[in-house]
Scaffold this motif. Structure first.
Motif, PDB file in Angstrom:
ATOM      1  N   ALA A 312      13.072  25.547 -93.056  1.00 54.36           N
ATOM      2  CA  ALA A 312      12.662  25.071 -91.865  1.00 54.36           C
ATOM      3  C   ALA A 312      13.597  25.255 -90.670  1.00 54.36           C
ATOM      4  O   ALA A 312      14.928  24.941 -91.048  1.00 54.36           O
ATOM      5  CB  ALA A 312      12.228  23.499 -92.011  1.00 54.36           C
ATOM      6  N   THR A 313      13.129  25.289 -89.474  1.00 59.59           N
ATOM      7  CA  THR A 313      14.144  25.572 -88.293  1.00 59.59           C
ATOM      8  C   THR A 313      13.355  24.688 -87.387  1.00 59.59           C
ATOM      9  O   THR A 313      12.257  24.619 -87.049  1.00 59.59           O
ATOM     10  CB  THR A 313      14.384  26.667 -87.779  1.00 59.59           C
ATOM     11  N   LEU A 314      13.969  23.684 -86.762  1.00 60.59           N
ATOM     12  CA  LEU A 314      13.734  22.823 -85.467  1.00 60.59           C
ATOM     13  C   LEU A 314      14.616  22.739 -84.349  1.00 60.59           C
ATOM     14  O   LEU A 314      15.870  22.949 -84.572  1.00 60.59           O
ATOM     15  CB  LEU A 314      13.816  21.290 -86.053  1.00 60.59           C
ATOM     16  N   THR A 315      13.836  22.987 -83.316  1.00 62.30           N
ATOM     17  CA  THR A 315      14.502  23.518 -82.090  1.00 62.30           C
ATOM     18  C   THR A 315      14.156  22.843 -80.923  1.00 62.30           C
ATOM     19  O   THR A 315      12.741  22.405 -80.819  1.00 62.30           O
ATOM     20  CB  THR A 315      14.297  24.858 -81.650  1.00 62.30           C
ATOM     21  N   ALA A 316      15.024  21.943 -80.303  1.00 58.80           N
ATOM     22  CA  ALA A 316      14.654  21.018 -79.003  1.00 58.80           C
ATOM     23  C   ALA A 316      15.090  21.580 -77.891  1.00 58.80           C
ATOM     24  O   ALA A 316      15.273  20.856 -76.742  1.00 58.80           O
ATOM     25  CB  ALA A 316      15.460  19.582 -79.517  1.00 58.80           C
ATOM     26  N   LEU A 317      15.051  22.725 -77.807  1.00 55.44           N
ATOM     27  CA  LEU A 317      15.596  23.579 -76.380  1.00 55.44           C
ATOM     28  C   LEU A 317      14.151  23.757 -75.637  1.00 55.44           C
ATOM     29  O   LEU A 317      13.050  23.889 -76.443  1.00 55.44           O
ATOM     30  CB  LEU A 317      16.117  24.822 -76.739  1.00 55.44           C
ATOM     31  N   PRO A 318      14.314  23.818 -74.427  1.00 51.33           N
ATOM     32  CA  PRO A 318      12.912  24.049 -73.541  1.00 51.33           C
ATOM     33  C   PRO A 318      12.509  25.324 -74.184  1.00 51.33           C
ATOM     34  O   PRO A 318      12.967  26.494 -74.846  1.00 51.33           O
ATOM     35  CB  PRO A 318      13.596  24.571 -72.152  1.00 51.33           C
ATOM     36  N   GLN A 319      11.049  25.371 -73.848  1.00 53.90           N
ATOM     37  CA  GLN A 319      10.107  26.571 -74.414  1.00 53.90           C
ATOM     38  C   GLN A 319      10.469  27.696 -73.852  1.00 53.90           C
ATOM     39  O   GLN A 319      10.991  27.842 -72.592  1.00 53.90           O
ATOM     40  CB  GLN A 319       8.680  26.043 -74.470  1.00 53.90           C
ATOM     41  N   ARG A 320      10.134  28.986 -74.578  1.00 57.36           N
ATOM     42  CA  ARG A 320      10.459  30.211 -74.250  1.00 57.36           C
ATOM     43  C   ARG A 320       9.699  30.304 -72.698  1.00 57.36           C
ATOM     44  O   ARG A 320       8.514  29.879 -72.429  1.00 57.36           O
ATOM     45  CB  ARG A 320       9.786  31.227 -74.867  1.00 57.36           C
ATOM     46  N   GLY A 321      10.442  31.084 -71.796  1.00 58.12           N
ATOM     47  CA  GLY A 321       9.889  31.321 -70.529  1.00 58.12           C
ATOM     48  C   GLY A 321      11.138  31.652 -69.573  1.00 58.12           C
ATOM     49  O   GLY A 321      11.865  30.986 -69.560  1.00 58.12           O
ATOM     50  N   GLY A 322      10.880  32.559 -68.627  1.00 56.57           N
ATOM     51  CA  GLY A 322      11.921  32.709 -67.745  1.00 56.57           C
ATOM     52  C   GLY A 322      13.147  33.698 -68.013  1.00 56.57           C
ATOM     53  O   GLY A 322      13.328  34.219 -69.276  1.00 56.57           O
ATOM     54  N   ARG A 323      14.128  33.634 -67.144  1.00 56.38           N
ATOM     55  CA  ARG A 323      15.341  34.259 -67.440  1.00 56.38           C
ATOM     56  C   ARG A 323      16.466  33.401 -67.019  1.00 56.38           C
ATOM     57  O   ARG A 323      16.328  32.768 -65.857  1.00 56.38           O
ATOM     58  CB  ARG A 323      15.334  35.572 -66.634  1.00 56.38           C
ATOM     59  N   GLY A 324      17.571  33.335 -67.966  1.00 55.70           N
ATOM     60  CA  GLY A 324      18.858  32.508 -67.226  1.00 55.70           C
ATOM     61  C   GLY A 324      19.300  32.038 -68.535  1.00 55.70           C
ATOM     62  O   GLY A 324      19.056  31.649 -69.614  1.00 55.70           O
ATOM     63  N   TRP A 325      20.528  31.092 -68.277  1.00 51.61           N
ATOM     64  CA  TRP A 325      21.282  30.407 -69.172  1.00 51.61           C
ATOM     65  C   TRP A 325      21.320  29.000 -69.005  1.00 51.61           C
ATOM     66  O   TRP A 325      20.997  28.734 -68.007  1.00 51.61           O
ATOM     67  CB  TRP A 325      23.231  30.875 -69.064  1.00 51.61           C
ATOM     68  N   ARG A 326      21.200  28.371 -70.265  1.00 53.18           N
ATOM     69  CA  ARG A 326      21.274  26.724 -69.998  1.00 53.18           C
ATOM     70  C   ARG A 326      22.462  26.475 -71.047  1.00 53.18           C
ATOM     71  O   ARG A 326      22.393  26.989 -72.358  1.00 53.18           O
ATOM     72  CB  ARG A 326      19.955  26.348 -70.273  1.00 53.18           C
ATOM     73  N   LEU A 327      23.038  25.212 -70.899  1.00 48.90           N
ATOM     74  CA  LEU A 327      23.890  24.722 -71.822  1.00 48.90           C
ATOM     75  C   LEU A 327      23.189  23.450 -72.722  1.00 48.90           C
ATOM     76  O   LEU A 327      22.243  22.807 -72.198  1.00 48.90           O
ATOM     77  CB  LEU A 327      25.163  24.006 -71.072  1.00 48.90           C
ATOM     78  N   PHE A 328      23.732  23.294 -73.791  1.00 47.74           N
ATOM     79  CA  PHE A 328      23.239  22.345 -74.564  1.00 47.74           C
ATOM     80  C   PHE A 328      24.296  21.809 -75.304  1.00 47.74           C
ATOM     81  O   PHE A 328      25.320  22.194 -75.751  1.00 47.74           O
ATOM     82  CB  PHE A 328      22.020  22.649 -75.532  1.00 47.74           C
ATOM     83  N   SER A 329      24.275  20.154 -75.894  1.00 45.46           N
ATOM     84  CA  SER A 329      25.187  19.585 -76.347  1.00 45.46           C
ATOM     85  C   SER A 329      24.935  18.406 -77.211  1.00 45.46           C
ATOM     86  O   SER A 329      25.605  17.519 -77.642  1.00 45.46           O
ATOM     87  CB  SER A 329      26.344  19.126 -75.378  1.00 45.46           C
ATOM     88  N   ASN A 330      23.589  18.503 -77.671  1.00 43.99           N
ATOM     89  CA  ASN A 330      22.977  17.393 -78.448  1.00 43.99           C
ATOM     90  C   ASN A 330      22.483  17.726 -79.709  1.00 43.99           C
ATOM     91  O   ASN A 330      21.559  17.247 -80.062  1.00 43.99           O
ATOM     92  CB  ASN A 330      22.318  16.608 -77.477  1.00 43.99           C
ATOM     93  N   ALA A 331      22.975  18.980 -80.332  1.00 46.46           N
ATOM     94  CA  ALA A 331      22.331  19.452 -81.472  1.00 46.46           C
ATOM     95  C   ALA A 331      21.040  19.783 -81.408  1.00 46.46           C
ATOM     96  O   ALA A 331      20.374  19.442 -82.475  1.00 46.46           O
ATOM     97  CB  ALA A 331      22.802  18.347 -82.859  1.00 46.46           C
ATOM     98  N   GLU A 332      20.879  20.657 -80.493  1.00 46.27           N
ATOM     99  CA  GLU A 332      19.272  21.091 -80.359  1.00 46.27           C
ATOM    100  C   GLU A 332      18.698  21.802 -81.357  1.00 46.27           C
ATOM    101  O   GLU A 332      17.538  22.213 -81.461  1.00 46.27           O
ATOM    102  CB  GLU A 332      19.238  21.489 -78.939  1.00 46.27           C
TER     103      GLU A 332
END
Length: 573
Positions: A312-332
């Motif tokens: 199982a893989t669980l991902t809490a990042l925003p859904q696919r779409g667009g182009r660009g970078w984003r930072l995350f820091s809450n074990a997403e």
């Protein structure tokens, strides 16, 4: 425990059917003539209406926001930042109702800390009761010397059995962590609660014993890795539909979140939407294992066992779409691989790998229609690896906390083709089975070696590891492989029965050790598999795994080789 697993599996199976049905409905809707175009046109019209509101509607919008702010159900997270709307004014932003909402939010967060403390205290109390009932009452401290237990000289490596140190402590660490995360505390704050609970156990609850440095180092990272997956799974289940099957899954597999919400009076779902990829399978495998010392076979075993597996893989990042970078820091990003094999005899095997990407940067480049894209993330992760096998009279055991290290994941797809790559590099701490100890003891009967090796057959280990995994998919076929390599050596200098240990009351039943053995262990394992999708989420899979280990235990050299071939049938939820 068996009842909980059965109920949870039943609920998860029904939940999976609902998930697949929802996915099929979405695909069918998008496949209708003009379906996607109509949705896009409707969304564009909606955006245009929002971007250019009629002036006569603006007062009503302000009034609606103020009415919501003044209601008893107000929560600031329910409103997007007023600064993003052309109709928002400084007066609205600084309205007293919004200040009341911020105050209530702060109080609610403090309540989360209260429930975290209460739940962790209950966990420690339960363990403390067991500690008092199982101990014989003889302290490990000389009279009047108890305050010295807080000095670094008093730290030891304990001699508990392997499961206590590396399975039960993982469960304890995960329980501490989930108690905090279920109360909506951040990753860092939850890890701090986890560490604080571990130190409380070592220095307060187990007050008659010396503090075990192996438990302090291992419990928190292992608990974070396992706890994050449990936390995200609970959030995923609470974001699902209503119904008996969902309720069963929530109160079994997602029990920590359900219990915390119930006692604290909080509502679910909360947090970002969680994307999931969950496979459950049942299969049969045949395994062989050979040990050689000095070029001569020391042991050889072969057996066939049924097994269950979960990936199982669980991902809490925003859904696919667009182009660009984003930072995350809450074990997403978190994942779990689990395999359990067992039979009627003494042969059994358990494999657990739980990995959590703690923080990093995520890149996305996806076309508007979603048929082609690239996603990649780079960051730092921690993980738990628990890998034990029992072949009749022979055993092999490894359990390590992969301490924070480098994590890289990439995912490229185009139409029906997909390619994924994952890499990890970690410093490690945990326990490693000592293959060569029996032969060494036969050659050196008068020596007393490392206490844990002598009493339990394993040693507390430092080391490092690297893992590389690749997966390819085309239409209904998928294939993948993984390579894992690691090297370990013993944590020496803190043996409880080392001569000259300060603040130590000698044990009349245990002689002081005469030698802290030099041990070097290396492991390389390979895993390849092929999967075919049969329809309705069902798949068939064939897998081959090989593992090679080399160990130098003083003058004794041991080689171990293991091979497992298996087939399984499963379902994607």
């Amino acid at each position: 425990m068996a009842l909980i697993i059965i109920l949870g599996a039943t609920g998860l199976w029904s939940v999976g059917a609902d998930m697949r049905a929802a996915s099929a409905d979405a695909k069918a809707r998008s496949a209708e003539p003009g379906g996607q175009d109509a949705d896009a046109a409707e969304a564009a019209s909606s955006r245009a209406d929002h971007e250019a509101p009629d002036a006569s509607e603006q007062p009503d919008l302000q009034g609606s926001i103020l009415a919501l702010a003044q209601s008893d159900d107000f929560a600031p997270a329910e409103i997007e930042s007023p600064a993003r709307s052309d109709v928002a004014s400084d007066a609205l932003i600084n309205h007293p109702a919004l200040d009341r909402g911020r105050t209530e939010s702060s109080s609610w967060r403090s309540s989360g800390r209260f429930w975290t403390a209460a739940e962790i205290a209950a966990i420690l109390a339960g363990g403390g009761m067991q500690y008092w009932t199982e101990r014989d009452g003889s302290p490990h401290w000389a009279p009047g010397d108890w305050p010295n237990r807080f000095s670094t000289d008093a730290l030891i490596l304990d001699t508990n059995d392997f499961r206590t140190n590396y399975a039960f402590h993982t469960v304890a660490g995960a329980s501490y962590h989930v108690a905090a995360r279920a109360s909506d505390l951040s990753l860092l704050e939850s890890a701090a609660w986890n560490l604080g609970a571990s130190l409380t156990w070592e220095y307060v609850v187990e007050f008659r014993d010396k503090a075990d440095v192996n438990d302090i180092v291992f419990t928190t990272p292992a608990g974070v890795a396992m706890g994050e997956f449990s936390h995200r799974l609970g959030r995923l289940l609470h974001q699902g539909r209503e119904g008996r099957a969902w309720d069963i899954a929530r109160w079994t597999l997602g029990f920590p979140q359900s219990f915390d919400d119930a006692v604290a009076g909080r509502s679910s779902p909360r947090g970002p939407p969680i994307a999931h990829d969950i496979d459950v399978g049942l299969g049969f495998s045949r395994a062989t294992r050979t040990e050689t010392r000095g070029g001569e076979s020391a042991a050889e075993h072969a057996f066939a066992l049924p097994h269950v597996e979960l990936s199982a893989t669980l991902t809490a990042l925003p859904q696919r779409g667009g182009r660009g970078w984003r930072l995350f820091s809450n074990a997403e990003i978190t994942s779990l691989d689990l395999q359990i094999a067992g039979g009627s005899g003494r042969e059994n095997a358990v494999y657990v790998l739980s990995d959590t990407v703690l923080a990093g940067a995520h890149f996305s480049d996806v076309t508007e229609d979603g048929t082609r894209g690239l996603e990649a993330s780079i960051g730092t992760s921690t993980a738990l690896r628990y890998d034990t096998v029992h072949y009749g009279g022979s055993r092999d055991r490894l359990s390590v906390a992969h301490l924070p290290g480098l994590a890289v994941d990439t995912d490229y797809w185009r139409d029906s083709f997909q390619a994924q790559l994952s890499a990890r590099v970690h410093p490690d701490y945990g326990g490693m089975h000592a293959l060569g100890y029996p032969a060494w003891q036969d050659r050196n009967p008068d020596e007393r070696g490392l206490s844990t090796v002598e009493e339990e057959g394993y040693y507390h280990a430092f080391g490092g590891s690297a893992r590389l995994a690749v997966e390819l998919g085309l239409a209904r076929l998928r294939a993948g492989g993984e390579v894992f390599a690691a090297a370990y050596w013993p944590h020496r200098g803190l043996d409880e029965f080392r001569q000259g240990r300060p603040h130590h009351e000698p044990d009349e039943d245990r002689e002081a050790i005469t030698l802290e053995q030099s041990i070097r262990s290396r492991i390389v394992s390979y895993d390849v598999w092929l999967r075919g999708e049969l329809g309705r989420g069902v798949f068939a899979e064939a897998r081959a795994e090989a593992r090679r280990g080399r160990e130098r235990f003083e003058e004794v050299y041991t080689r171990a080789r293991a091979m497992r071939l298996g087939v399984a049938i499963g379902i994607t939820l």
